[in-house]
Design an enzyme around this catalytic site. Structure first.
Site, PDB file in Angstrom:
ATOM      1  N   LYS A 182     -41.934 -19.160   7.037  1.00 52.75           N
ATOM      2  CA  LYS A 182     -40.661 -19.252   6.311  1.00 52.75           C
ATOM      3  C   LYS A 182     -39.538 -19.792   7.210  1.00 52.75           C
ATOM      4  O   LYS A 182     -38.484 -20.175   6.712  1.00 52.75           O
ATOM      5  CB  LYS A 182     -40.246 -17.880   5.779  1.00 52.75           C
ATOM      6  CG  LYS A 182     -41.272 -17.228   4.880  1.00 52.75           C
ATOM      7  CD  LYS A 182     -41.051 -17.570   3.429  1.00 52.75           C
ATOM      8  CE  LYS A 182     -42.152 -16.951   2.572  1.00 52.75           C
ATOM      9  NZ  LYS A 182     -42.006 -17.247   1.156  1.00 52.75           N
ATOM     10  N   PRO A 189     -40.263 -23.059  -6.447  1.00 44.34           N
ATOM     11  CA  PRO A 189     -39.624 -23.354  -5.151  1.00 44.34           C
ATOM     12  C   PRO A 189     -39.595 -22.090  -4.305  1.00 44.34           C
ATOM     13  O   PRO A 189     -39.473 -20.986  -4.835  1.00 44.34           O
ATOM     14  CB  PRO A 189     -38.198 -23.770  -5.549  1.00 44.34           C
ATOM     15  CG  PRO A 189     -37.983 -23.196  -6.915  1.00 44.34           C
ATOM     16  CD  PRO A 189     -39.335 -23.155  -7.573  1.00 44.34           C
ATOM     17  N   ASP A 190     -39.723 -22.238  -3.000  1.00 49.35           N
ATOM     18  CA  ASP A 190     -39.603 -21.086  -2.098  1.00 49.35           C
ATOM     19  C   ASP A 190     -38.131 -20.969  -1.708  1.00 49.35           C
ATOM     20  O   ASP A 190     -37.605 -21.780  -0.942  1.00 49.35           O
ATOM     21  CB  ASP A 190     -40.497 -21.273  -0.858  1.00 49.35           C
ATOM     22  CG  ASP A 190     -40.575 -19.977  -0.057  1.00 49.35           C
ATOM     23  OD1 ASP A 190     -39.510 -19.363   0.181  1.00 49.35           O
ATOM     24  OD2 ASP A 190     -41.685 -19.573   0.312  1.00 49.35           O
ATOM     25  N   LYS A 196     -43.379 -19.699 -30.185  1.00 49.75           N
ATOM     26  CA  LYS A 196     -44.436 -18.748 -29.867  1.00 49.75           C
ATOM     27  C   LYS A 196     -45.814 -19.393 -30.077  1.00 49.75           C
ATOM     28  O   LYS A 196     -46.060 -20.020 -31.108  1.00 49.75           O
ATOM     29  CB  LYS A 196     -44.303 -17.523 -30.770  1.00 49.75           C
ATOM     30  CG  LYS A 196     -45.281 -16.434 -30.435  1.00 49.75           C
ATOM     31  CD  LYS A 196     -45.136 -15.238 -31.356  1.00 49.75           C
ATOM     32  CE  LYS A 196     -46.270 -14.253 -31.064  1.00 49.75           C
ATOM     33  NZ  LYS A 196     -46.341 -13.181 -32.051  1.00 49.75           N
ATOM     34  N   ASN A 223     -43.726  -9.381 -12.313  1.00 48.85           N
ATOM     35  CA  ASN A 223     -44.483  -8.485 -11.428  1.00 48.85           C
ATOM     36  C   ASN A 223     -43.825  -7.116 -11.395  1.00 48.85           C
ATOM     37  O   ASN A 223     -42.821  -6.885 -12.072  1.00 48.85           O
ATOM     38  CB  ASN A 223     -44.610  -9.101 -10.027  1.00 48.85           C
ATOM     39  CG  ASN A 223     -43.257  -9.328  -9.396  1.00 48.85           C
ATOM     40  OD1 ASN A 223     -42.519  -8.388  -9.146  1.00 48.85           O
ATOM     41  ND2 ASN A 223     -42.915 -10.591  -9.147  1.00 48.85           N
TER      42      ASN A 223
HETATM   43  O1  C5P Z   1     -44.468 -15.898   0.291  1.00 58.23           O
HETATM   44  P1  C5P Z   1     -44.039 -14.529  -0.083  1.00 58.23           P
HETATM   45  O2  C5P Z   1     -43.702 -14.390  -1.538  1.00 58.23           O
HETATM   46  O3  C5P Z   1     -44.927 -13.432   0.353  1.00 58.23           O
HETATM   47  O4  C5P Z   1     -42.701 -14.333   0.763  1.00 58.23           O
HETATM   48  C1  C5P Z   1     -41.877 -13.244   0.615  1.00 58.23           C
HETATM   49  C2  C5P Z   1     -40.459 -13.569   1.018  1.00 58.23           C
HETATM   50  O5  C5P Z   1     -40.100 -14.869   0.580  1.00 58.23           O
HETATM   51  C3  C5P Z   1     -39.465 -12.664   0.373  1.00 58.23           C
HETATM   52  O6  C5P Z   1     -38.349 -12.577   1.216  1.00 58.23           O
HETATM   53  C4  C5P Z   1     -39.130 -13.384  -0.917  1.00 58.23           C
HETATM   54  O7  C5P Z   1     -37.876 -13.012  -1.437  1.00 58.23           O
HETATM   55  C5  C5P Z   1     -39.151 -14.831  -0.462  1.00 58.23           C
HETATM   56  N1  C5P Z   1     -39.578 -15.788  -1.485  1.00 58.23           N
HETATM   57  C6  C5P Z   1     -38.691 -16.690  -1.993  1.00 58.23           C
HETATM   58  N2  C5P Z   1     -39.099 -17.634  -2.915  1.00 58.23           N
HETATM   59  C7  C5P Z   1     -40.381 -17.680  -3.317  1.00 58.23           C
HETATM   60  C8  C5P Z   1     -41.321 -16.768  -2.802  1.00 58.23           C
HETATM   61  C9  C5P Z   1     -40.885 -15.836  -1.887  1.00 58.23           C
HETATM   62  O8  C5P Z   1     -37.512 -16.633  -1.633  1.00 58.23           O
HETATM   63  N3  C5P Z   1     -40.748 -18.575  -4.197  1.00 58.23           N
END
Ligand code: C5P
Length: 406
Positions: free
Chosen positions: A350, A310-311, A292, A213
């Site tokens: 979060k 993963p978040d 490729k 991105n």
């Molecule tokens: O859900 P979103 O991407 O909008 O959330 C943004 C926040 O969550 C930011 O602090 C980003 O660094 C964190 N984030 C993360 N892991 C992800 C997605 C977002 O730590 N997979």
């Protein structure tokens, strides 16, 4: 907004080839709003002329303790009393040894000895050949100078004027400037260990293609720099960006969200603050190809399935240290509209005490931004400013939270 603006610094030059960098340092200090009074030893004048330093500082240079321009003929007293700091750059091996022993046979060392030590800090930037630097005598002197309360800056590493390679080069002017800015910054996070994520992640489709991105990493790098300026020990986990590492910050480069998670989790147990500024990819291709992916002539595009990443922030927010209050987690939200509503909802989702909202399309890649700080009590705006100014304000806010005085 430099912490150096309005300061008065006595810039001392002792004898060394690195004196050419002091001209650049003098210029940079003046540009940062410092009044610079240059004092040179006789040895320094073999490497750099007083004319150059006078032109750059805009003030006559002092080279002798017998300078009759001073009404009381006490340049060593007068110059040191006016200063916010004395910075000796370059500080030669001989000059360090002289400082150590309280030598005072010329103006610069005399002035260092005569300074009120509780009011006028002395900062030295050593510069010498690598053998001279490594010599036990020099190392002993440096250790004792530090114990005496003198701030000894690091040395650089690399090619030396003598043709040898190693430790002992004087730092570059911009590195000394950065260290001086940190020196004069309020040490609001002294003793704190801060972890910052920054930049985009890159999720491979095959060995030559991927999904990423437009995050430049600038906001996260500014946060890391501001935390270091405030005295924290900072580790920056960076996705693929082309930004220089802020001075004094440890950097771990990663590519994918999963790499970032691993690098972050390795740090979490020892950290007191986690600021997640990274724009982590929400999804990655389910099966990255080893080779490729080629066009097969059928006109059919390959099927790309996606799985959720993963978040990282939510995972860290659930870790024992975050849950028991030893780790303060701060998230960022890049939104395109309805900032307050989205940031408020995201903070709860979060599970973090503070979430910082910003308008993504308006700020990605830019040097400025505007932030909305959302916590359980409500929201506070940090109006439009450079990312570095906003990062400093955010770090001040974090420091107040840590101190229990938000
Ligand atoms: O859900 P979103 O991407 O909008 O959330 C943004 C926040 O969550 C930011 O602090 C980003 O660094 C964190 N984030 C993360 N892991 C992800 C997605 C977002 O730590 N997979």
């Amino acid at each position: 907004m430099s912490t150096l603006a309005g300061k008065h610094i006595v810039l001392g030059l002792s004898g060394g080839i690195a004196a050419y960098k002091s001209a650049e340092l003098c210029r940079a200090l003046v540009k940062a709003g410092v009044t610079v009074q240059v004092v040179m030893t006789e040895a320094a004048e073999h490497f750099m002329t007083a004319v150059t330093m006078q032109a750059l500082s805009g003030r006559p240079v002092y080279t002798s303790q017998w300078d009759a321009r001073e009404g009381n003929n006490m340049a060593h007293i007068n110059l040191s009393r006016e200063a916010d700091a004395i910075v000796v750059a370059p500080a030669s091996a001989d000059f360090l040894s002289k400082l150590l022993h309280g030598g005072a046979d010329e103006l610069l060392s005399l002035m260092c000895l005569a300074r009120p030590i509780d009011k006028v800090p002395l900062i030295v930037a050593p510069a010498m050949n690598r053998e001279m630097w490594q010599n036990p005598a020099t190392q002993r002197n440096v250790a004792q100078l530090k114990a005496d309360g003198i701030h000894v800056l690091d040395v650089g590493q690399g090619d030396q004027a003598c043709g040898e390679t190693g430790d002992g080069r004087m730092l570059e002017a911009e590195e000394i400037l950065e260290d001086l800015q940190a020196f004069f910054s309020p040490q609001r996070l002294a003793g704190q260990k801060v972890l910052v994520t920054a930049g985009p992640t890159y999720e491979a489709i095959d060995p030559v293609r991927g999904i990423t991105n437009l995050s430049s990493g600038k906001m996260g790098f500014a946060v890391a720099r501001a935390a270091r300026m405030a005295g924290a020990d900072v580790t920056l986990v960076a996705g693929p960006v082309s930004l220089a590492t802020p001075r004094g910050v440890k950097r771990v480069d990663v590519r994918s969200a999963r790499d970032m998670l691993q690098a972050v989790l390795a740090q979490v147990p020892s950290r007191g603050v986690f600021v997640a500024t990274a724009a982590v990819a929400d999804w990655r291709p389910a099966n990255a190809a080893d080779q490729k992916i080629k066009k097969d002539g059928s006109g059919q595009a390959p099927e790309l399935g996606f799985v959720e990443n993963p978040d990282i922030l939510a995972t860290v927010a659930q870790s024992p240290s975050a849950q028991n209050g030893d780790l303060l987690c701060v998230g960022f939200a890049a939104e395109s509209h309805d900032l307050l509503a989205h940031a408020t909802a995201k903070r709860l989702r979060k599970g973090v005490p503070l979430l910082v909202g910003n308008i993504g399309p308006a700020t990605f890649g830019q040097d400025d931004n505007a932030l909305l700080l959302v916590d359980a009590q409500g929201a506070r705006e940090l109006p439009h400013a450079s990312k570095q100014v906003l990062a400093t304000q955010l770090i001040e806010d974090i420091a107040r939270r840590l101190a229990g005085t938000p």
